[in-house]
Structure formats: structure tokens, C-alpha cells
Design an enzyme around this catalytic site. Structure first.
Site, short mmCIF file in Angstrom:
data_model
loop_
_atom_site.label_atom_id
_atom_site.label_comp_id
_atom_site.label_asym_id
_atom_site.label_seq_id
_atom_site.Cartn_x
_atom_site.Cartn_y
_atom_site.Cartn_z
N TYR A 193 44.13 26.94 41.14
CA TYR A 193 43.76 26.77 39.72
C TYR A 193 43.84 25.30 39.32
CZ TYR A 193 44.01 27.60 34.64
OH TYR A 193 43.79 27.58 33.27
N VAL A 194 44.93 24.64 39.71
CA VAL A 194 45.12 23.23 39.34
C VAL A 194 44.04 22.36 39.99
CG1 VAL A 194 46.65 21.24 39.59
CG2 VAL A 194 47.58 23.45 38.88
N ALA A 195 43.72 22.64 41.25
CA ALA A 195 42.66 21.87 41.92
C ALA A 195 41.33 22.05 41.16
CB ALA A 195 42.51 22.32 43.37
N SER B 275 33.65 36.50 26.02
CA SER B 275 34.02 37.88 25.69
C SER B 275 35.44 38.01 25.15
CB SER B 275 33.87 38.78 26.93
OG SER B 275 34.70 38.32 27.97
N ARG B 276 36.30 37.04 25.48
CA ARG B 276 37.72 37.16 25.12
C ARG B 276 38.31 35.78 24.87
NH1 ARG B 276 40.30 38.47 29.97
NH2 ARG B 276 38.42 38.72 31.22
N LYS C 246 40.95 22.76 37.98
CA LYS C 246 41.01 22.13 36.65
C LYS C 246 41.02 20.61 36.74
CE LYS C 246 40.87 25.91 34.30
NZ LYS C 246 39.71 26.18 33.45
N GLY D 59 32.41 32.73 29.28
CA GLY D 59 33.71 33.37 29.02
C GLY D 59 33.89 33.65 27.54
P1 NAP Z 1 41.00 34.95 29.29
O1 NAP Z 1 41.47 35.49 27.99
O2 NAP Z 1 41.50 35.52 30.55
O3 NAP Z 1 39.40 34.98 29.27
C1 NAP Z 1 38.69 34.51 30.37
C2 NAP Z 1 37.22 34.53 30.05
O4 NAP Z 1 36.51 34.07 31.21
C3 NAP Z 1 36.74 35.93 29.73
O5 NAP Z 1 35.83 35.86 28.67
C4 NAP Z 1 36.05 36.36 31.01
O6 NAP Z 1 34.96 37.21 30.70
C5 NAP Z 1 35.53 35.03 31.54
N1 NAP Z 1 35.32 35.08 32.97
C6 NAP Z 1 36.24 35.23 33.96
N2 NAP Z 1 35.64 35.25 35.14
C7 NAP Z 1 34.32 35.11 34.91
C8 NAP Z 1 33.19 35.07 35.75
N3 NAP Z 1 33.28 35.20 37.09
N4 NAP Z 1 31.98 34.92 35.17
C9 NAP Z 1 31.85 34.81 33.85
N5 NAP Z 1 32.89 34.84 33.00
C10 NAP Z 1 34.11 35.00 33.54
O7 NAP Z 1 41.31 33.40 29.40
P2 NAP Z 1 41.49 32.27 28.28
O8 NAP Z 1 42.94 32.03 28.16
O9 NAP Z 1 40.66 32.52 27.10
O10 NAP Z 1 40.90 31.04 29.12
C11 NAP Z 1 39.68 30.40 28.82
C12 NAP Z 1 39.67 29.07 29.57
O11 NAP Z 1 40.77 28.27 29.13
C13 NAP Z 1 39.85 29.24 31.07
O12 NAP Z 1 39.04 28.32 31.76
C14 NAP Z 1 41.31 28.89 31.29
O13 NAP Z 1 41.55 28.41 32.58
C15 NAP Z 1 41.51 27.82 30.24
N6 NAP Z 1 42.91 27.62 29.85
C16 NAP Z 1 43.63 28.63 29.30
C17 NAP Z 1 44.96 28.40 28.95
C18 NAP Z 1 45.84 29.45 28.32
O14 NAP Z 1 47.04 29.19 28.15
N7 NAP Z 1 45.32 30.61 27.96
C19 NAP Z 1 45.53 27.14 29.17
C20 NAP Z 1 44.75 26.14 29.73
C21 NAP Z 1 43.43 26.39 30.08
P3 NAP Z 1 34.59 38.57 31.46
O15 NAP Z 1 35.84 39.18 31.98
O16 NAP Z 1 33.91 39.34 30.37
O17 NAP Z 1 33.64 38.16 32.52
#
Ligand code: NAP
Length: 242
Positions: A150-152, A10-11, A154, A8
Site C-alpha cells: 500500500y505504501v509503495a 461508491s463509498r 501511495k 471509488g
Molecule cells: P473505502 O471506503 O474502502 O472505499 C474505497 C473505494 O474504492 C470504494 O468506492 C470502492 O468501490 C473503490 N474501489 C476499490 N477497488 C476498486 C477497483 N478495483 N476499481 C474501482 N473502484 C475500486 O476507502 P476510503 O477510505 O474512502 O479510501 C479512498 C481513498 O483514500 C483510497 O485511495 C485510500 O487509499 C485513500 N486513503 C484513505 C485513508 C483512510 O483513513 N480512510 C487514509 C489515507 C488514504 P467499489 O467497491 O464499489 O468498487
């Protein structure tokens, strides 16, 4: 030079982790489904003097994970550090949740992380050194209505982290989780202003987190300074849950 694979990348949080690890002297393997974005980031990191390569991976597919990890092993010899960061949400009340939404979230966030770990572990065990960081969530600790899937996933990552820490500690491999609070990324962009304001008001540090807040925690957990920390869940949440 230690090699760190970030899923993940990319973003959002993964991108920030990859950039900080590269800046800190690690060779970074950027993994996600979007090769263009990863290659753009790899170029950016290269121009800043770091080392990064891009590989396509779909964390929802066991086959894609196996292929990507085999390619990474061939190109880089080994992965020293795995950051299981890729994650998705497909929210909805449990009573109406479609099986596909349950399964997709569990497959990507939890099973994908497990299969990636299985692929990197043998080399880490041989090397007698490894770092695994699983990106969980504050809701994996406290629960959240509308996010049972999602919670399950995590909460599952936290159980996986602790079990694995028991299994591989004797090989000098640490396994930890980070539980971010509310972080400004694409994932949280969709939330209403009202919900954001409420979230900030409930956060003792009175702000939304940044991807860099998480990246700094990741950098610490993979460092030599954190070599006696394993099986830990590090809250990076501004105090919203303690
Ligand atoms: P995001 O901006 O939506 O980015 C999600 C990343 O996961 C992207 O790089 C996406 O890349 C990748 N991804 C999604 N599905 C994928 C797949 N099937 N295979 C490979 N890569 C995949 O999310 P984020 O906020 O940065 O979240 C990153 C992590 O932190 C996640 O696990 C999220 O649950 C966790 N988190 C986030 C928050 C929050 O508030 N933002 C809070 C708690 C936990 P592509 O689309 O290029 O595949």
C-alpha cells in the site's frame, strides 16, 4: 459545466468528493465496481439538483479502465477533472506477503491511476485545461510497517503526480496529490479501538478525519483559485505528520 470523474465514488472519501463536487456545480461521473451503489448516489445527487452519471470501472484492470473511459468520452465528450481516489489495502508483513497481494494493490492503486490518467490526458491537452488529483496517503510519505504494498503504491502516486506536473503544466493542466491521515471510512472500520485511540492521541487536532475533510481539499485543488498550484502534496491529516 465542467465534468469530473471520481473513481471509488461508491463509498467513503470518493462518495463525499462526488457529492461536494456535484453541489459545487460540476457534472460528476461516478466510477467504481458497484453499479447499484453508484446509481443510488446518482439519484441522490439528482434529487438534490445536481448532475451525476454512473459507470462501472475496475481500476485493477487495464481493459476495464479503457472501456469505461471510452464510454465516458462517448457519453460526455471529455473529462475535465479526474479524481483518482479508488484504493484498496491488503496488509501483511513484507516477509510473508503473497505476490498476489503485492500485485493487486499496486495494480489498483497505482497502475490503475496511471492508465486512467493516460486516457483523460489527450482531451485535456487539446482543451488546454485540466485538473488531476491523486489520492495518496500520509503513509506514502512516512512509511508504515505491515503495508509495504500500500505504501509503495501511495508513494508511487506522489512520484507520478510530480513527474506529470512537469510534463503537462505547459498545457494548463494541474496535477496534485492529497495525502489523507486517518479518515473514518470502511477502510479504517476494521482497526481496533486501541489503535484508533492511539491515532487520535498522536494527532495534534485530536480527532479522526471525515470524508468531507478530504472532499473540501479536492474541491479547492480543482477550482480556478488553485490554478497556480501543481505538483503539490496536500496533507489533510490533522497534523499527525508534518
Ligand atoms: P473505502 O471506503 O474502502 O472505499 C474505497 C473505494 O474504492 C470504494 O468506492 C470502492 O468501490 C473503490 N474501489 C476499490 N477497488 C476498486 C477497483 N478495483 N476499481 C474501482 N473502484 C475500486 O476507502 P476510503 O477510505 O474512502 O479510501 C479512498 C481513498 O483514500 C483510497 O485511495 C485510500 O487509499 C485513500 N486513503 C484513505 C485513508 C483512510 O483513513 N480512510 C487514509 C489515507 C488514504 P467499489 O467497491 O464499489 O468498487
Amino acid at each position: 459545466m465542467k465534468i469530473a470523474l471520481v473513481t471509488g465514488a461508491s463509498r467513503g472519501i470518493g462518495r463525499a468528493c462526488a457529492k461536494l463536487l456535484a453541489k459545487s456545480g460540476y457534472r460528476v461521473v461516478l466510477a467504481s465496481r458497484n453499479l447499484d451503489k453508484l446509481q443510488e448516489l446518482a439519484r441522490e445527487i439528482g434529487e438534490a439538483g445536481g448532475h451525476a452519471d454512473a459507470i462501472v470501472i475496475d481500476m485493477g484492470s487495464q481493459e476495464s479502465i479503457a472501456n469505461a473511459m471510452a464510454a465516458a468520452a462517448k457519453d460526455f465528450g471529455r473529462i475535465d477533472i479526474l479524481i483518482n481516489n479508488a484504493g484498496i489495502t491488503k496488509d501483511g508483513l513484507a516477509v510473508r506477503m503473497k505476490p498476489a497481494d503485492w500485485e493487486r494493490v499496486l495494480a489498483t492503486n497505482l497502475s490503475g491511476a496511471f492508465y486512467a490518467i493516460q486516457k483523460v490526458l489527450p482531451a485535456m491537452m487539446r482543451e488546454r485545461w485540466g485538473r488531476i488529483v491523486n489520492v495518496s496517503s500520509v503513509v506514502g510519505e512516512m512509511g508504515n510497517a505491515g503495508q509495504a504494498n500500500y505504501v509503495a503504491s501511495k508513494a508511487g502516486l506522489i512520484g507520478l503526480t510530480k513527474s506529470l506536473a512537469h510534463e503537462v503544466g505547459s498545457r494548463n493542466i494541474t496535477v496534485n496529490a492529497i495525502a489523507p491521515g486517518f479518515i473514518e471510512t470502511d477502510m479504517t472500520q476494521v482497526l481496533s479501538q486501541e489503535l484508533r485511540d492511539k491515532m487520535v492521541a498522536n494527532t495534534p487536532l485530536r480527532r479522526i478525519g471525515t470524508p468531507d475533510d478530504i472532499a473540501h481539499a479536492v474541491k479547492f485543488l480543482v477550482s480556478d483559485e488553485a490554478s497556480f498550484i501543481t505538483g503539490h502534496v496536500l496533507d489533510v491529516n490533522g497534523g499527525i505528520y508534518m
